[in-house]
Design an enzyme around this catalytic site. Structure first.
Site, PDB file in Angstrom:
ATOM      1  N   GLU A  30     -49.041 -47.339   0.436  1.00  0.00           N
ATOM      2  CA  GLU A  30     -50.371 -46.735   0.454  1.00  0.00           C
ATOM      3  C   GLU A  30     -50.414 -45.770   1.637  1.00  0.00           C
ATOM      4  OE1 GLU A  30     -55.086 -47.937   0.865  1.00  0.00           O
ATOM      5  OE2 GLU A  30     -53.589 -49.515   0.986  1.00  0.00           O
ATOM      6  N   ARG A 270     -42.807 -61.338   3.239  1.00  0.00           N
ATOM      7  CA  ARG A 270     -42.976 -60.245   4.188  1.00  0.00           C
ATOM      8  C   ARG A 270     -42.160 -60.515   5.440  1.00  0.00           C
ATOM      9  NH1 ARG A 270     -47.545 -57.004   5.026  1.00  0.00           N
ATOM     10  NH2 ARG A 270     -48.261 -56.929   2.927  1.00  0.00           N
ATOM     11  N   LYS A 280     -50.602 -52.123   9.147  1.00  0.00           N
ATOM     12  CA  LYS A 280     -51.027 -50.762   9.459  1.00  0.00           C
ATOM     13  C   LYS A 280     -52.421 -50.750  10.076  1.00  0.00           C
ATOM     14  CE  LYS A 280     -49.304 -49.269   5.345  1.00  0.00           C
ATOM     15  NZ  LYS A 280     -49.779 -48.822   4.064  1.00  0.00           N
TER      16      LYS A 280
HETATM   17  P1  ATP Z   1     -49.924 -53.188   5.725  1.00  0.00           P
HETATM   18  O1  ATP Z   1     -50.855 -54.346   5.780  1.00  0.00           O
HETATM   19  O2  ATP Z   1     -49.000 -53.140   6.871  1.00  0.00           O
HETATM   20  O3  ATP Z   1     -50.616 -51.909   5.467  1.00  0.00           O
HETATM   21  P2  ATP Z   1     -49.332 -53.166   2.988  1.00  0.00           P
HETATM   22  O4  ATP Z   1     -48.623 -54.196   2.176  1.00  0.00           O
HETATM   23  O5  ATP Z   1     -50.772 -52.969   2.769  1.00  0.00           O
HETATM   24  O6  ATP Z   1     -48.989 -53.469   4.480  1.00  0.00           O
HETATM   25  P3  ATP Z   1     -48.333 -50.914   1.582  1.00  0.00           P
HETATM   26  O7  ATP Z   1     -48.311 -49.500   1.980  1.00  0.00           O
HETATM   27  O8  ATP Z   1     -49.248 -51.304   0.491  1.00  0.00           O
HETATM   28  O9  ATP Z   1     -48.629 -51.773   2.877  1.00  0.00           O
HETATM   29  O10 ATP Z   1     -46.868 -51.449   1.287  1.00  0.00           O
HETATM   30  C1  ATP Z   1     -45.853 -50.778   0.579  1.00  0.00           C
HETATM   31  C2  ATP Z   1     -44.801 -51.792   0.228  1.00  0.00           C
HETATM   32  O11 ATP Z   1     -44.244 -52.357   1.410  1.00  0.00           O
HETATM   33  C3  ATP Z   1     -45.387 -52.937  -0.569  1.00  0.00           C
HETATM   34  O12 ATP Z   1     -44.521 -53.226  -1.638  1.00  0.00           O
HETATM   35  C4  ATP Z   1     -45.461 -54.059   0.419  1.00  0.00           C
HETATM   36  O13 ATP Z   1     -45.359 -55.279  -0.225  1.00  0.00           O
HETATM   37  C5  ATP Z   1     -44.289 -53.755   1.349  1.00  0.00           C
HETATM   38  N1  ATP Z   1     -44.518 -54.324   2.686  1.00  0.00           N
HETATM   39  C6  ATP Z   1     -45.579 -54.142   3.486  1.00  0.00           C
HETATM   40  N2  ATP Z   1     -45.488 -54.864   4.623  1.00  0.00           N
HETATM   41  C7  ATP Z   1     -44.307 -55.531   4.543  1.00  0.00           C
HETATM   42  C8  ATP Z   1     -43.625 -56.459   5.393  1.00  0.00           C
HETATM   43  N3  ATP Z   1     -44.154 -56.838   6.561  1.00  0.00           N
HETATM   44  N4  ATP Z   1     -42.441 -56.935   4.989  1.00  0.00           N
HETATM   45  C9  ATP Z   1     -41.913 -56.552   3.824  1.00  0.00           C
HETATM   46  N5  ATP Z   1     -42.487 -55.687   2.970  1.00  0.00           N
HETATM   47  C10 ATP Z   1     -43.685 -55.180   3.303  1.00  0.00           C
HETATM   48 MG    MG Z   2     -52.152 -52.035   1.771  1.00  0.00          MG
END
Ligand code: ATP
Ligand code: MG
Length: 567
Positions: A30, A270, A280
Site C-alpha cells: 500500500e 510477519r 509504516k
Molecule cells: P505496515 O503495517 O507496516 O504498513 P502492511 O502489511 O500494512 O504493513 P502493506 O504495504 O500492506 O503493509 O504490505 C505489503 C506486503 O508486505 C503485504 O503482503 C504484507 O503482508 C507484507 N508485510 C508487511 N509487513 C511485513 C512484515 N513485518 N513481515 C513480512 N511481511 C510484511
Molecule cells: Mg497496510
C-alpha cells in the site's frame, strides 16, 4: 522440484496435481509510507519464489484508500524493490486499474442477491455485528429489493449520496463465527481525490474485495500474505467463488476474460525485530514528530534507512533467507541482522585507520620532517585486497581512550612508561604527559627504530596494538555512530498511558569529528570500509561533501549474536 519451506511445499503440490501450470506471485504494497525490512522479507519471498519456480512476480500497488496514498511513496517503493535486486519488468499494476472491473462485479453480486446497500451508521454497524461470543443481527436493509440496491449503488457512483450515508455489503452470514464473514463492507463512499484516478471515483472498493479480484485478473496463482489475513481467507475465497459461479453458470459474461484458475492465498508470519518498530504507521509518527532525520534515517528499519546506513542488498536477501518462512509469529534478534552484514563485509571491504577522539603524540626522537612509508594489509581475511602505503611521521594521533594516566593492572594500551605497538609501524613508549588546565593535550613518546613494521629483533612482548593517524596527512571526516533507536526491546509493548516515542534513545546518534587516513577524503557515496577496532562504515549518500565525507557506522565489530549461538 525440491522445496525448502511450507509455501514451496504447497506450490510443489499445486504444480504436481495440475491445479496450476506455472507460478505467478505478486508483491502488493500500500503506497502509504516507505517500505521496511518486513516488506523486504515479503519481497524476497514473492520474487524469490517466482524465480525458484521459473514463474513471474508482479508489483501491484494496493491503492484502494485515496486519503493516505501519495506518489512519493510509489516512487520510493519502486526504487527499493529494484535496489533489492528484483525486477517486475512491465508488470507494474495498481488496484485502481481494476476499479471498473470491481464495480462491474459488484453490480453482478447485487443482481444475484449477494450484496446489498446498508444505511447503518458507524456505531450501529458495530452493534449489529455482534461479538466473538455472540451472533450478530441482520441489518434492517438486508432484504431490500435488488432493483433498489442497484439504483442506490448507481447513485453512489454518481456522487448523489453523501459519505457515510450508505455502503455496499456482501450478504454472507451475520452468525458466522468468523467476524469477517458477517456481511462485510465491500464498497464505501469517499469524496477524496485519488493519486491516479483523480475525481473519477466517488466510491472505493475495500481491500478485502479488491485484492482477490486484482489477483485473479492478473493470473496470480499464489497470493502470499502475512498471518493477519488468515481470518480473511474465507472472504477472499467467497468473493472469487461467487463471481466465478456467476460466470460459469453463463448468466453473466464479464467485460474482461478472467483466467480459468482462481488464485490461492497462503499466509506466513510477519517479521518483527527487537529494539525497533516495524509498521509504516509508527514509522511515520517518528518521522513526523522529528524523532529521526527522515524516512531514510539510518536508525530505522526502512529499506531506505538501511541502504543509507550501508547495508547491501545481498546482506538483506541473505537475512531474509536465513530467518526463513514460518507459520507462527516470532521476533528476530536485531543482532542477527548485524551478524549478516558483518559476515559479508568482513570478507569484502578494505580496512582503514580512523581516530574518532584524537589525542596528539609527539615522537621526540623522530627527526623533524622525516617520513617513513610503511605497508599495511588491506584485508587480512582476503589477501587479494593487497596492501596499502601509510606514512609515518613525528606527530600522530591515537584515540584518547587508548591512553590512561593511572591504568589498572593488565592495561595493555598506552600509559606513562609503557610500550605499545602502532599498527604496522613502530613501538613507542610514553615519556611525558602534557596538560593544560588539568586536561591532557599531548603525549611525548619515544620510538624504537629497531621495531619497524611492528616487530623487534629481540621479539620482546608488547601486547597492545593501537591504530594511529599521521597528523600531517590526516583527512578530516565526520563519523556518525548509532545505537538502537529504542531503549526497550519491544517498544510496542509499553505501560498504559505511555507512548512508544517516550522510549526513543536521545543518544542513539553520536557525531564525531575524526582524523582519518588520507584515502578516506577521496570516496563516493556507499563506499564501505572497516575502520580498525571500530566496525564497518559507509559513506553517507546525503550529507557528504567532496572534502568532508560523512561516514555512517553500519555495525560494530563485536559479534554478540554469533557468540551467544556458538555454544
Ligand atoms: P505496515 O503495517 O507496516 O504498513 P502492511 O502489511 O500494512 O504493513 P502493506 O504495504 O500492506 O503493509 O504490505 C505489503 C506486503 O508486505 C503485504 O503482503 C504484507 O503482508 C507484507 N508485510 C508487511 N509487513 C511485513 C512484515 N513485518 N513481515 C513480512 N511481511 C510484511
Ligand atoms: Mg497496510
Amino acid at each position: 522440484m525440491e522445496s525448502s519451506n511450507f509455501i514451496q511445499d504447497f506450490i510443489v503440490e499445486d504444480l504436481g496435481n495440475g491445479r496450476y501450470g506455472k507460478v505467478h506471485t505478486r508483491f502488493p504494497p500500500e503506497p502509504n509510507g516507505y517500505l521496511h525490512i518486513g516488506h523486504a522479507k515479503s519481497i524476497c519471498i514473492n520474487f524469490g519464489t517466482a524465480i525458484k519456480f521459473k514463474g513471474l512476480c508482479n508489483l501491484r500497488f494496493d491503492d484502494t484508500n485515496p486519503a493516505k496514498e501519495e506518489v512519493e511513496y510509489v516512487d520510493s517503493i519502486k526504487e527499493d524493490v529494484k535496489w533489492l535486486g528484483f525486477d517486475w519488468e512491465e508488470r507494474e499494476y495498481y488496484a485502481s486499474d481494476y476499479y471498473e472491473l470491481c464495480y462491474e462485479f459488484a453490480e453482478q453480486l447485487i443482481s444475484a442477491g449477494k450484496a446489498y446497500i446498508c444505511h447503518l451508521k458507524g456505531d450501529e454497524v458495530g452493534e449489529y455485528r455482534g461479538t466473538l461470543t455472540s451472533a450478530g443481527n441482520n441489518s434492517p436493509w438486508r432484504e431490500r429489493p435488488i432493483e433498489e440496491n442497484l439504483e442506490i449503488f448507481r447513485k453512489m457512483r454518481a456522487g448523489e449520496v453523501e459519505e457515510g450515508e450508505a455502503f455496499l455489503r456482501a450478504k454472507i452470514d451475520m452468525a458466522s463465527p468468523n467476524m469477517n464473514m458477517r456481511d462485510p463492507a465491500i464498497y464505501r463512499i469517499k469524496k477524496e481525490t485519488h493519486h491516479r484516478t483523480g475525481n473519477k471515483w466517488i466510491i472505493y472498493p475495500m481491500y478485502d474485495y479488491a485484492h482477490p479480484i486484482g489477483d485473479w485478473i492478473e493470473g496470480i496463482t499464489h497470493s502470499i500474505c502475512t498471518l493477519e489475513f488468515e481470518d480473511h481467507r474465507p472472504l477472499y475465497e467467497w468473493v472469487l467463488n461467487e463471481i466465478k459461479t456467476l460466470i460459469d453458470s453463463g448468466s453473466y459474461i464479464p467485460s474482461q476474460k478472467m483466467p480459468a484458475a482462481l488464485p490461492r492465498q497462503i499466509e506466513f508470519a510477519r517479521l518483527n525485530l527487537t529494539y525497533t518498530v516495524m509498521s509504516k504507521r509508527l514509522l511515520r509518527e517518528l518521522v513526523e514528530n522529528n524523532h529521526v532525520l527522515g524516512w531514510d534515517d539510518p536508525r530505522i528499519p526502512t529499506i531506505s534507512g538501511l541502504r543509507r546506513r550501508g547495508y547491501t542488498p545481498s546482506s538483506l536477501r541473505e537475512f531474509a533467507e536465513r530467518i526463513g518462512v514460518a507459520k507462527a509469529d516470532s521476533v528476530v534478534d536485531i543482532q542477527f541482522l548485524y551478524f549478516c552484514i558483518r559476515e559479508e563485509l568482513n570478507k569484502s571491504v578494505q580496512r582503514a585507520m580512523v581516530v574518532l577522539d584524537p589525542l596528539k603524540i609527539v615522537i621526540t626522537n623522530w627527526e623533524e620532517g622525516k617520513e617513513d612509508i610503511l605497508e599495511v594489509e588491506n584485508n587480512p581475511e582476503n589477501l587479494e585486497h593487497g596492501n596499502r602505503k601509510v606514512v609515518f611521521g613525528r606527530e600522530i594521533y591515537i584515540e584518547r581512550d587508548d591512553f590512561m594516566e593511572n591504568p589498572p593492572k593488565k592495561y595493555f594500551r598506552l600509559s606513562p612508561g609503557s610500550e605499545v605497538r602502532l599498527k604496522g609501524a613502530y613501538y613507542i613508549t610514553c615519556k611525558e604527559v602534557i596538560k593544560k588546565d588539568g586536561e591532557i593535550v599531548e603525549l611525548h613518546c619515544v620510538y624504537d627504530p629497531e621495531s619497524r613494521g611492528g616487530e623487534t629483533p629481540d621479539a620482546r612482548k608488547v601486547r597492545g596494538t593501537l591504530h594511529w593517524i599521521n597528523c600531517k596527512t590526516a583527512a578530516d571526516i565526520e563519523v556518525r555512530l548509532f545505537e538502537n533507536l529504542f531503549t526497550l526491546e519491544n517498544p510496542t509493548a509499553i505501560p498504559e498511558g505511555k507512548n512508544f516515542m517516550d522510549y526513543v534513545d536521545k543518544d542513539s546518534l553520536v557525531v564525531k569529528q575524526a582524523k582519518a587516513e588520507p584515502m578516506l577524503a577521496d570516496v563516493k557515496p556507499y563506499d564501505r570500509f572497516q575502520f580498525l577496532r571500530h566496525g564497518y562504515f559507509c559513506v553517507d549518500s546525503k550529507d557528504s561533501l567532496p572534502q568532508k565525507p560523512v561516514f555512517n557506522r553500519i555495525v560494530g565489530l563485536k559479534d554478540t549474536w554469533a557468540k551467544l549461538n556458538s555454544k
